[in-house]
Design a protein around this motif. Structure first.
Motif, PDB file in Angstrom:
ATOM      1  N   LEU A 174       0.830  -1.207   0.000  1.00 32.65           N
ATOM      2  CA  LEU A 174       0.000   0.000   0.000  1.00 32.65           C
ATOM      3  C   LEU A 174       0.863   1.256   0.000  1.00 32.65           C
ATOM      4  CD1 LEU A 174      -2.801  -1.040   2.524  1.00 32.65           C
ATOM      5  CD2 LEU A 174      -3.046  -0.716   0.040  1.00 32.65           C
ATOM      6  N   LEU A 175       1.921   1.252   0.807  1.00 33.65           N
ATOM      7  CA  LEU A 175       2.833   2.400   0.850  1.00 33.65           C
ATOM      8  C   LEU A 175       3.539   2.606  -0.489  1.00 33.65           C
ATOM      9  CD1 LEU A 175       4.417   1.946   4.401  1.00 33.65           C
ATOM     10  CD2 LEU A 175       2.798   3.719   3.660  1.00 33.65           C
ATOM     11  N   HIS A 183       2.486   1.692  -3.451  1.00 36.48           N
ATOM     12  CA  HIS A 183       1.501   2.173  -4.419  1.00 36.48           C
ATOM     13  C   HIS A 183       1.225   3.659  -4.199  1.00 36.48           C
ATOM     14  CE1 HIS A 183      -2.533   2.735  -6.235  1.00 36.48           C
ATOM     15  NE2 HIS A 183      -2.023   1.940  -7.172  1.00 36.48           N
ATOM     16  N   GLN A 184       1.116   4.049  -2.954  1.00 32.38           N
ATOM     17  CA  GLN A 184       0.857   5.453  -2.639  1.00 32.38           C
ATOM     18  C   GLN A 184       2.018   6.331  -3.110  1.00 32.38           C
ATOM     19  OE1 GLN A 184       0.578   6.332   1.562  1.00 32.38           O
ATOM     20  NE2 GLN A 184      -0.811   8.035   1.179  1.00 32.38           N
ATOM     21  N   ARG A 185       3.264   5.887  -2.872  1.00 32.46           N
ATOM     22  CA  ARG A 185       4.444   6.655  -3.274  1.00 32.46           C
ATOM     23  C   ARG A 185       4.582   6.715  -4.791  1.00 32.46           C
ATOM     24  NH1 ARG A 185       8.693   3.766  -0.195  1.00 32.46           N
ATOM     25  NH2 ARG A 185       7.430   3.466   1.623  1.00 32.46           N
ATOM     26  N   GLY A 222       2.171   6.067  -7.082  1.00 29.25           N
ATOM     27  CA  GLY A 222       1.008   6.709  -7.667  1.00 29.25           C
ATOM     28  C   GLY A 222       0.148   5.834  -8.543  1.00 29.25           C
ATOM     29  N   ARG A 223       0.751   4.999  -9.373  1.00 26.73           N
ATOM     30  CA  ARG A 223      -0.027   4.196 -10.303  1.00 26.73           C
ATOM     31  C   ARG A 223       0.814   3.007 -10.750  1.00 26.73           C
ATOM     32  NH1 ARG A 223      -4.405   4.557 -13.013  1.00 26.73           N
ATOM     33  NH2 ARG A 223      -4.591   3.583 -15.029  1.00 26.73           N
ATOM     34  N   LEU A 225      -6.642  -1.446  -3.130  1.00 21.23           N
ATOM     35  CA  LEU A 225      -6.008  -0.729  -4.234  1.00 21.23           C
ATOM     36  C   LEU A 225      -7.009  -0.383  -5.338  1.00 21.23           C
ATOM     37  CD1 LEU A 225      -2.591  -2.601  -4.505  1.00 21.23           C
ATOM     38  CD2 LEU A 225      -3.038  -0.316  -3.567  1.00 21.23           C
ATOM     39  N   THR A 228      -8.715   3.019  -5.076  1.00 21.03           N
ATOM     40  CA  THR A 228      -7.988   4.211  -5.505  1.00 21.03           C
ATOM     41  C   THR A 228      -7.586   4.152  -6.980  1.00 21.03           C
ATOM     42  OG1 THR A 228      -5.862   3.292  -4.793  1.00 21.03           O
ATOM     43  CG2 THR A 228      -7.073   4.644  -3.205  1.00 21.03           C
ATOM     44  N   GLN A 229      -7.519   2.937  -7.540  1.00 19.09           N
ATOM     45  CA  GLN A 229      -7.171   2.768  -8.952  1.00 19.09           C
ATOM     46  C   GLN A 229      -8.093   1.704  -9.555  1.00 19.09           C
ATOM     47  OE1 GLN A 229      -2.971   2.069  -9.861  1.00 19.09           O
ATOM     48  NE2 GLN A 229      -3.552   1.325 -11.887  1.00 19.09           N
TER      49      GLN A 229
END
Length: 97
Positions: free
Chosen positions: A56-57, A59-61, A63-64, A86, A89-90
């Protein structure tokens, strides 16, 4: 004199270079390392994590990502739980578990 034709050498088929960014999540270090090397050799960009929280971290950093490749059974968070989080958010994320 007759000549004997030698068998033709098989032609190497070029592999298409990968362009995907793949989030690889696997709690087994050896399996994760082997998968990462194989996918990198094919030209893909690999973000790898040993568990759902770190994924999760990442992916957050980042972005995609193009693909989530995850183990289903992991401690603390299953691959299905990770995918569901995930996908919020995407929504167009492709998932292979």
């Amino acid at each position: 004199a007759t000549s004997v034709a030698s068998p033709a050498e098989p032609e190497a088929v070029p592999r298409a270079a990968g362009t995907a960014t793949i989030l690889l999540v696997e709690d087994n270090d050896g399996v994760r390392s082997m998968a990462r090397r194989t996918l990198q050799r094919d030209g893909h960009t690999i973000l790898d994590a040993p568990n759902g929280g770190e994924a999760l971290l990442l992916h957050q950093r980042h972005g995609r990502v193009d693909l989530l490749l995850t183990d289903l059974s992991m401690p603390y968070m299953s691959g299905r739980e990770l995918a569901a989080m995930l996908l919020r958010t995407q929504p167009d994320l492709r998932v292979l578990s």
